[in-house]
Write a protein that holds these residues in place. Structure first.
Motif, PDB file in Angstrom:
ATOM      1  N   THR A  66      74.471  32.552  63.649  1.00 35.17           N
ATOM      2  CA  THR A  66      73.660  33.950  64.946  1.00 35.17           C
ATOM      3  C   THR A  66      73.831  34.861  63.316  1.00 35.17           C
ATOM      4  N   ASP A  67      74.827  35.415  62.848  1.00 34.04           N
ATOM      5  CA  ASP A  67      74.650  36.570  61.722  1.00 34.04           C
ATOM      6  C   ASP A  67      73.608  36.499  60.624  1.00 34.04           C
ATOM      7  N   ASP A  84      68.829  32.621  73.095  1.00 38.00           N
ATOM      8  CA  ASP A  84      67.913  31.289  73.677  1.00 38.00           C
ATOM      9  C   ASP A  84      66.986  31.189  72.626  1.00 38.00           C
ATOM     10  N   VAL A  85      66.136  31.298  71.722  1.00 37.23           N
ATOM     11  CA  VAL A  85      65.438  31.343  71.074  1.00 37.23           C
ATOM     12  C   VAL A  85      65.924  29.681  70.152  1.00 37.23           C
ATOM     13  N   PRO A 126      69.211  30.592  79.331  1.00 35.35           N
ATOM     14  CA  PRO A 126      68.635  31.018  81.408  1.00 35.35           C
ATOM     15  C   PRO A 126      68.029  31.712  80.911  1.00 35.35           C
ATOM     16  N   THR A 127      67.742  33.023  79.840  1.00 39.15           N
ATOM     17  CA  THR A 127      67.306  34.422  80.093  1.00 39.15           C
ATOM     18  C   THR A 127      66.204  33.693  80.671  1.00 39.15           C
ATOM     19  N   LEU A 128      65.393  33.128  78.961  1.00 41.86           N
ATOM     20  CA  LEU A 128      63.835  32.678  79.137  1.00 41.86           C
ATOM     21  C   LEU A 128      63.857  32.383  80.550  1.00 41.86           C
ATOM     22  N   ALA A 146      69.736  40.610  71.675  1.00 45.51           N
ATOM     23  CA  ALA A 146      70.195  39.219  71.269  1.00 45.51           C
ATOM     24  C   ALA A 146      70.718  38.100  72.558  1.00 45.51           C
ATOM     25  N   GLU A 147      70.145  37.860  73.959  1.00 43.91           N
ATOM     26  CA  GLU A 147      70.099  36.792  74.733  1.00 43.91           C
ATOM     27  C   GLU A 147      68.940  36.171  74.534  1.00 43.91           C
TER      28      GLU A 147
END
Length: 262
Positions: free
Chosen positions: A204-205, A189-190, A247-249, A184-185
């Motif tokens: 998103t869904d 980001d993508v 942030p996750t990337l 999910a994170e």
């Protein structure tokens, strides 16, 4: 069977995917002309009027290839690259035909279908016929907005699986079932990265539902290919240019750099 067996289809880039489209064209009775790095493109354009010019170079070579193509080919172009968005070809005189490829072809193995490949443009019918001759499902889209979404979705699939794979390895089923938070994170980001480069809002869904459907099409598909580090680097370069946080990337980049230096 094609009624014009000597009509040309040009294929630029005869790698694994290029060979698939070339074989489909041959099965339909077309004459396939390979366009090589040293080929004189203008001489080819002057000598023949191909039915299609299928561009099968890697995504990193696409911009240079498009800049070198004769204008007369623009309405004959078929683009098949990953990490493709409308911004990458909107400068062309005429909109090309574009396919979001959902089958895998690697050296030494036959094509492996994940799900049907959507295609949009003036040659969509031809492309679906080429693939159907090889038992590879494809279907035409009705408008450019659908194409934009399908390209963004494929980018989410490719980038998410590759980048998450740098952390956990494994296959897409394992990623979805064992690492849902990471999935999910990275998707968030993508999606942010794709959203900044297209003209519609991604939900998103819907994206997650379509992504999981693609996972179900090939649950043992490996997450991390050889191109994963390069894909992460390109994604981060794009994010920096667009002023995005992702942030996750960034966290995964730091982790992979630390592992490389250890």
């Amino acid at each position: 069977m094609n009624n014009h067996p000597l009509q040309d289809i040009f294929v630029i880039g005869l790698g694994e995917l290029g060979s698939v489209f070339a074989r489909g064209a041959l099965k339909l009775g077309y004459r396939v002309t390979p366009v090589l790095r040293h080929s004189d493109l203008q001489a080819l354009a002057n000598s023949a009027q191909p039915k299609a010019v299928i561009v099968c170079v890697g995504e990193q070579d696409l911009a240079q290839t498009l800049n070198q193509l004769p204008t007369a080919w623009h309405d004959k172009l078929v683009l098949i690259q990953n990490e493709l968005l409308p911004k990458d070809f909107q400068h062309l005189a005429i909109a090309p035909t574009v396919i979001s490829v959902w089958f895998e072809k690697k050296k030494g193995m036959d094509s492996k279908l994940v799900q049907a490949s959507p295609v949009y443009g003036p040659l969509a019918g031809l492309v679906t016929q080429l693939l159907a001759s090889l038992d590879l499902a494809a279907y035409p889209l009705t408008n450019a907005t659908e194409l934009e979404y399908q390209l963004a979705l494929k980018n989410v699939y490719i980038l998410t699986t590759n980048i998450a794979g740098l952390v956990v390895g494994g296959d897409v089923a394992g990623l979805a079932q064992q690492h849902p938070a990471l999935l999910a994170e990275v998707v968030a980001d993508v999606m942010q990265l794709q959203q900044a480069q297209i003209n519609q809002t991604l939900v998103t869904d819907q994206v997650m539902q379509d992504l999981l459907t693609a996972f179900d099409g090939d649950p043992t598909h490996k997450c991390m290919g050889r191109s994963a580090p390069a894909r992460l680097a390109r994604a981060l370069q794009q994010a920096n240019a667009l002023g995005l946080a992702v942030p996750t990337l960034r966290k995964i980049t730091t982790q992979t750099q630390a592992q490389t230096q250890a």
